[in-house]
Scaffold this motif. Structure first.
Motif, PDB file in Angstrom:
ATOM      1  N   HIS A  25       0.926  -0.840  -0.120  1.00  0.00           N
ATOM      2  CA  HIS A  25       0.342   0.158  -0.176  1.00  0.00           C
ATOM      3  C   HIS A  25       1.030   1.149  -0.055  1.00  0.00           C
ATOM      4  CE1 HIS A  25      -3.397   2.751   1.639  1.00  0.00           C
ATOM      5  NE2 HIS A  25      -2.707   3.000   1.755  1.00  0.00           N
ATOM      6  N   THR A  26       1.675   1.603   0.800  1.00  0.00           N
ATOM      7  CA  THR A  26       2.628   2.411   1.178  1.00  0.00           C
ATOM      8  C   THR A  26       3.720   2.706  -0.321  1.00  0.00           C
ATOM      9  OG1 THR A  26       4.072   1.375   2.317  1.00  0.00           O
ATOM     10  CG2 THR A  26       2.934   2.320   3.453  1.00  0.00           C
ATOM     11  N   THR A  27       3.235   1.309  -0.882  1.00  0.00           N
ATOM     12  CA  THR A  27       4.713   1.984  -1.969  1.00  0.00           C
ATOM     13  C   THR A  27       3.668   2.468  -3.115  1.00  0.00           C
ATOM     14  OG1 THR A  27       5.934  -0.343  -1.300  1.00  0.00           O
ATOM     15  CG2 THR A  27       5.987  -0.132  -3.846  1.00  0.00           C
ATOM     16  N   VAL A  28       2.373   1.629  -2.947  1.00  0.00           N
ATOM     17  CA  VAL A  28       1.493   1.535  -4.467  1.00  0.00           C
ATOM     18  C   VAL A  28       1.688   3.585  -4.164  1.00  0.00           C
ATOM     19  CG1 VAL A  28      -0.692   2.448  -5.233  1.00  0.00           C
ATOM     20  CG2 VAL A  28       1.026  -0.577  -4.825  1.00  0.00           C
ATOM     21  N   ARG A  29       1.274   4.367  -3.023  1.00  0.00           N
ATOM     22  CA  ARG A  29       1.056   5.524  -2.946  1.00  0.00           C
ATOM     23  C   ARG A  29       2.235   6.311  -3.643  1.00  0.00           C
ATOM     24  NH1 ARG A  29      -3.194   7.490  -0.788  1.00  0.00           N
ATOM     25  NH2 ARG A  29      -2.244   9.228   0.079  1.00  0.00           N
ATOM     26  N   ALA A  30       3.230   5.385  -3.078  1.00  0.00           N
ATOM     27  CA  ALA A  30       4.597   6.741  -3.370  1.00  0.00           C
ATOM     28  C   ALA A  30       4.484   6.328  -4.719  1.00  0.00           C
ATOM     29  CB  ALA A  30       5.808   6.000  -2.685  1.00  0.00           C
ATOM     30  N   PHE A  31       4.552   5.591  -5.635  1.00  0.00           N
ATOM     31  CA  PHE A  31       4.297   5.684  -7.213  1.00  0.00           C
ATOM     32  C   PHE A  31       3.556   6.577  -7.244  1.00  0.00           C
ATOM     33  CE2 PHE A  31       6.527   1.367  -7.053  1.00  0.00           C
ATOM     34  CZ  PHE A  31       7.820   1.553  -7.861  1.00  0.00           C
ATOM     35  N   ASP A  32       2.096   6.714  -7.206  1.00  0.00           N
ATOM     36  CA  ASP A  32       1.259   7.025  -7.566  1.00  0.00           C
ATOM     37  C   ASP A  32       1.224   8.985  -7.278  1.00  0.00           C
ATOM     38  OD1 ASP A  32      -0.952   5.142  -7.502  1.00  0.00           O
ATOM     39  OD2 ASP A  32      -2.062   5.626  -5.876  1.00  0.00           O
ATOM     40  N   ALA A  33       2.724   8.658  -6.292  1.00  0.00           N
ATOM     41  CA  ALA A  33       3.019  10.398  -6.412  1.00  0.00           C
ATOM     42  C   ALA A  33       4.185  10.905  -7.152  1.00  0.00           C
ATOM     43  CB  ALA A  33       3.588  11.111  -4.380  1.00  0.00           C
ATOM     44  N   VAL A  34       4.644  10.056  -7.553  1.00  0.00           N
ATOM     45  CA  VAL A  34       5.753  10.213  -8.460  1.00  0.00           C
ATOM     46  C   VAL A  34       5.188  10.476  -9.846  1.00  0.00           C
ATOM     47  CG1 VAL A  34       7.275   8.928 -10.062  1.00  0.00           C
ATOM     48  CG2 VAL A  34       7.402   9.215  -7.569  1.00  0.00           C
ATOM     49  N   TYR A  35       3.725   8.829 -10.134  1.00  0.00           N
ATOM     50  CA  TYR A  35       3.342   9.444 -11.347  1.00  0.00           C
ATOM     51  C   TYR A  35       2.162  10.816 -11.714  1.00  0.00           C
ATOM     52  CZ  TYR A  35       4.069   5.128 -13.522  1.00  0.00           C
ATOM     53  OH  TYR A  35       5.061   4.002 -13.793  1.00  0.00           O
ATOM     54  N   ARG A  36       1.795  10.779 -10.361  1.00  0.00           N
ATOM     55  CA  ARG A  36       0.822  12.340 -10.270  1.00  0.00           C
ATOM     56  C   ARG A  36       1.889  13.326 -11.055  1.00  0.00           C
ATOM     57  NH1 ARG A  36       0.002  12.718  -5.510  1.00  0.00           N
ATOM     58  NH2 ARG A  36      -1.227  10.743  -5.689  1.00  0.00           N
ATOM     59  N   GLU A  37       2.660  13.506 -10.477  1.00  0.00           N
ATOM     60  CA  GLU A  37       3.917  14.968 -10.895  1.00  0.00           C
ATOM     61  C   GLU A  37       3.955  14.198 -12.333  1.00  0.00           C
ATOM     62  OE1 GLU A  37       8.163  15.844 -10.026  1.00  0.00           O
ATOM     63  OE2 GLU A  37       7.920  15.160  -8.513  1.00  0.00           O
ATOM     64  N   LEU A  38       4.630  13.130 -12.542  1.00  0.00           N
ATOM     65  CA  LEU A  38       5.157  13.414 -14.348  1.00  0.00           C
ATOM     66  C   LEU A  38       4.221  13.243 -14.847  1.00  0.00           C
ATOM     67  CD1 LEU A  38       8.116  10.775 -13.562  1.00  0.00           C
ATOM     68  CD2 LEU A  38       8.230  13.094 -13.449  1.00  0.00           C
ATOM     69  N   LEU A  39       2.985  13.061 -15.249  1.00  0.00           N
ATOM     70  CA  LEU A  39       1.601  12.655 -15.392  1.00  0.00           C
ATOM     71  C   LEU A  39       1.411  14.373 -15.764  1.00  0.00           C
ATOM     72  CD1 LEU A  39       0.007   9.401 -15.237  1.00  0.00           C
ATOM     73  CD2 LEU A  39       1.467  10.027 -17.089  1.00  0.00           C
ATOM     74  N   ALA A  40       1.440  14.952 -14.889  1.00  0.00           N
ATOM     75  CA  ALA A  40       0.927  16.639 -14.392  1.00  0.00           C
ATOM     76  C   ALA A  40       0.595  17.180 -15.800  1.00  0.00           C
ATOM     77  CB  ALA A  40       0.669  16.973 -13.629  1.00  0.00           C
ATOM     78  N   GLU A  41       1.649  17.263 -16.006  1.00  0.00           N
ATOM     79  CA  GLU A  41       2.804  18.203 -17.480  1.00  0.00           C
ATOM     80  C   GLU A  41       1.370  17.786 -18.780  1.00  0.00           C
ATOM     81  OE1 GLU A  41       6.764  16.898 -19.285  1.00  0.00           O
ATOM     82  OE2 GLU A  41       6.803  17.234 -16.294  1.00  0.00           O
ATOM     83  N   HIS A  42       1.297  16.785 -18.814  1.00  0.00           N
ATOM     84  CA  HIS A  42       0.619  15.810 -19.713  1.00  0.00           C
ATOM     85  C   HIS A  42      -0.724  16.147 -19.809  1.00  0.00           C
ATOM     86  CE1 HIS A  42       4.243  14.822 -21.602  1.00  0.00           C
ATOM     87  NE2 HIS A  42       4.923  14.101 -20.695  1.00  0.00           N
ATOM     88  N   GLY A  43      -1.504  16.752 -18.767  1.00  0.00           N
ATOM     89  CA  GLY A  43      -2.438  16.753 -18.499  1.00  0.00           C
ATOM     90  C   GLY A  43      -3.749  14.965 -18.555  1.00  0.00           C
ATOM     91  N   LEU A  44      -2.887  14.160 -17.697  1.00  0.00           N
ATOM     92  CA  LEU A  44      -3.623  12.637 -17.201  1.00  0.00           C
ATOM     93  C   LEU A  44      -3.588  12.608 -15.993  1.00  0.00           C
ATOM     94  CD1 LEU A  44      -1.890  10.834 -19.964  1.00  0.00           C
ATOM     95  CD2 LEU A  44      -4.275  11.363 -20.220  1.00  0.00           C
TER      96      LEU A  44
END
Length: 153
Positions: A25-44
């Motif tokens: 769970h904590t690993t998924v949350r950490a991955f989510d945070a990184v993906y959220r940051e990297l995908l934000a500039e692509h609007g996804l």
């Protein structure tokens, strides 16, 4: 430690830190945070990214097949696809072979968005600090665990 200070109990089998589900769970949350940051500039969002990848790779797909790939029910998937369609990333049409089914396909904008994200897996791997071999081993382990858990449900 002084005799009057309470000792810290050793972690038991129900200790939060001992739970594999909590570690995942904590690993998924950490991955989510990184993906959220990297995908934000692509609007996804991350779910949009996964859906777009699945559609671009396997599409056109029925909504039910996409739901199986993403492990999402139609109540969660339909609003996601509506937002993606409004953003011009996917198109939805009735299946000519069975009007009850809806087919989802990536638009040219959707394909362009996926192409722009081609370096994302390498960015995620770099941020994880794992080597390619470690990432591959982790992926294999996670697939094995998923398959075994699915077999018991």
């Amino acid at each position: 430690m002084s005799p009057s200070s309470p000792s810290t109990p050793s972690p038991g089998p129900l200790s939060l830190e001992q739970q594999i589900c909590y570690a995942m769970h904590t690993t998924v949350r950490a991955f989510d945070a990184v993906y959220r940051e990297l995908l934000a500039e692509h609007g996804l969002s991350y779910p949009q990214y996964i859906a777009l990848m699945g559609i671009a790779e396997h599409g056109p797909l029925t909504v039910s097949r996409l739901g199986e790939l993403m492990r999402l029910d139609s109540g969660t998937l339909s609003p996601l696809l509506k937002r993606m369609e409004a953003a011009g990333l996917v198109g939805r049409t009735r299946d000519p072979e069975d009007e009850r089914r809806v087919l989802v396909s990536a638009t040219s904008t959707g394909h362009e968005r996926i192409a722009a994200l081609r370096e994302l897996p390498q960015q995620i791997a770099a941020r994880s600090g794992l080597s390619r071999e470690q990432m591959l081993a982790l992926h294999e382990t996670l697939r094995t665990v998923t398959d075994r858990l699915d077999a018991h449900s």
